[in-house]
Design a protein around this motif. Structure first.
Motif, PDB file in Angstrom:
ATOM      1  N   GLU A  36       0.833  -1.213   0.000  1.00 37.91           N
ATOM      2  CA  GLU A  36       0.000   0.000   0.000  1.00 37.91           C
ATOM      3  C   GLU A  36       0.865   1.260   0.000  1.00 37.91           C
ATOM      4  OE1 GLU A  36      -4.008   1.942   1.755  1.00 37.91           O
ATOM      5  OE2 GLU A  36      -3.767   0.033   0.760  1.00 37.91           O
TER       6      GLU A  36
ATOM      7  N   PRO B 285      -0.406   3.421  -3.325  1.00 40.22           N
ATOM      8  CA  PRO B 285      -1.416   3.912  -2.376  1.00 40.22           C
ATOM      9  C   PRO B 285      -2.852   3.969  -2.889  1.00 40.22           C
ATOM     10  CG  PRO B 285      -0.023   5.711  -3.162  1.00 40.22           C
ATOM     11  CD  PRO B 285       0.586   4.443  -3.674  1.00 40.22           C
ATOM     12  N   ILE B 286      -3.043   3.945  -4.207  1.00 37.86           N
ATOM     13  CA  ILE B 286      -4.378   4.072  -4.770  1.00 37.86           C
ATOM     14  C   ILE B 286      -4.709   2.823  -5.592  1.00 37.86           C
ATOM     15  CG2 ILE B 286      -5.896   5.469  -6.223  1.00 37.86           C
ATOM     16  CD1 ILE B 286      -4.974   6.872  -3.677  1.00 37.86           C
TER      17      ILE B 286
ATOM     18  N   ALA C 173      -6.860   2.906  -2.005  1.00 36.16           N
ATOM     19  CA  ALA C 173      -6.448   2.642  -0.625  1.00 36.16           C
ATOM     20  C   ALA C 173      -7.302   1.535  -0.026  1.00 36.16           C
ATOM     21  CB  ALA C 173      -6.569   3.904   0.209  1.00 36.16           C
TER      22      ALA C 173
ATOM     23  N   THR D 104      -6.170   6.586   3.406  1.00 34.47           N
ATOM     24  CA  THR D 104      -5.424   7.709   2.839  1.00 34.47           C
ATOM     25  C   THR D 104      -5.066   8.742   3.890  1.00 34.47           C
ATOM     26  OG1 THR D 104      -7.483   8.853   2.255  1.00 34.47           O
ATOM     27  CG2 THR D 104      -6.506   7.430   0.574  1.00 34.47           C
ATOM     28  N   THR D 105      -5.639   8.648   5.074  1.00 34.73           N
ATOM     29  CA  THR D 105      -5.334   9.566   6.168  1.00 34.73           C
ATOM     30  C   THR D 105      -4.950   8.754   7.400  1.00 34.73           C
ATOM     31  OG1 THR D 105      -7.587   9.609   7.064  1.00 34.73           O
ATOM     32  CG2 THR D 105      -7.070  11.186   5.295  1.00 34.73           C
TER      33      THR D 105
END
Length: 216
Positions: free
Chosen positions: A73, A77-78, A80, A84-85
């Protein structure tokens, strides 16, 4: 980089994770049924003996399923599947931990100590007397989760996360080894059907599922 893959619910969960991410990684097959993962040369790379494992280009090996996902990840990252936070990541990890500690580990050990006893008795310490209690704990905790899923699409709310992948693969496996879902758990069953309809659920099934009768 390559992935050590095999039949089994945790390798399947990783295949499902990769499918959701749209990531393709070269694989090397490990024969879980003959315990190839419990002896050298595999244990030279991954001393824990679990499958899957991810061997990096520098030769280092990541041998825990969720650690593999965390690594991937960060690299991809995408979309997610953790978050994402900081808040989303904490929420997904919280539910991942709850699902594993309270449900899936009991389900897997109950199988190893009962229906899977002949397969595992020479690989690890088995406790056949513990299996009925573990199966009961799984059902207790699924009732607990059923209440918490009221009004939710997925375990962490509206987001599909690693917690959903972990629980889905475990429960699909459980249903094939005499640990079926209680039909009275309306929220858990609706959630299960929702996840089961995702393309990654079908594409992640190992071909050996057809011959073993177990969903892995």
């Amino acid at each position: 980089m390559h992935l050590y893959d095999s039949f089994g619910p945790n390798p399947r969960a990783t295949r499902m994770f990769l499918a959701e991410k749209g990531i393709t990684i070269p694989t090397k097959t490990v024969d879980l049924m003959t315990a190839e993962n419990r002896k050298p040369p595999y244990t030279d790379r991954n001393p824990g003996g679990q499958v899957p494992a991810l061997e990096l280009d520098n030769g280092k090996c990541i041998g825990e399923t969720v650690a593999i996902w965390e690594y991937l990840e960060e690299k991809h990252p995408i979309p997610a599947l953790i978050g994402t936070t900081a808040e989303e990541r904490a929420e997904a990890r919280q539910w991942q931990r709850r699902v594993e500690m309270q449900i899936t580990e009991h389900l897997y050990n109950a199988f190893r100590y009962s229906e899977g006893l002949q397969m595992f008795k020479d690989r690890m310490r088995v406790l056949p007397e513990a299996a009925p209690g573990m199966k009961a704990v799984v059902q207790d905790k699924l009732k607990w989760l059923d209440n918490l899923l009221e009004g939710k699409q997925y375990i962490a709310g509206d987001r599909f996360t690693i917690a959903d992948i972990i629980l889905y693969c475990a429960l699909d496996f459980g249903g094939s080894v005499k640990q079926p879902l209680d039909p009275s758990l309306k929220n858990v069953n609706a959630w299960f059907k929702r996840v089961d309809s995702r393309p990654s659920a079908k594409s992640s099934l190992h071909p050996a599922s057809a011959t073993t009768g177990m969903k892995g």
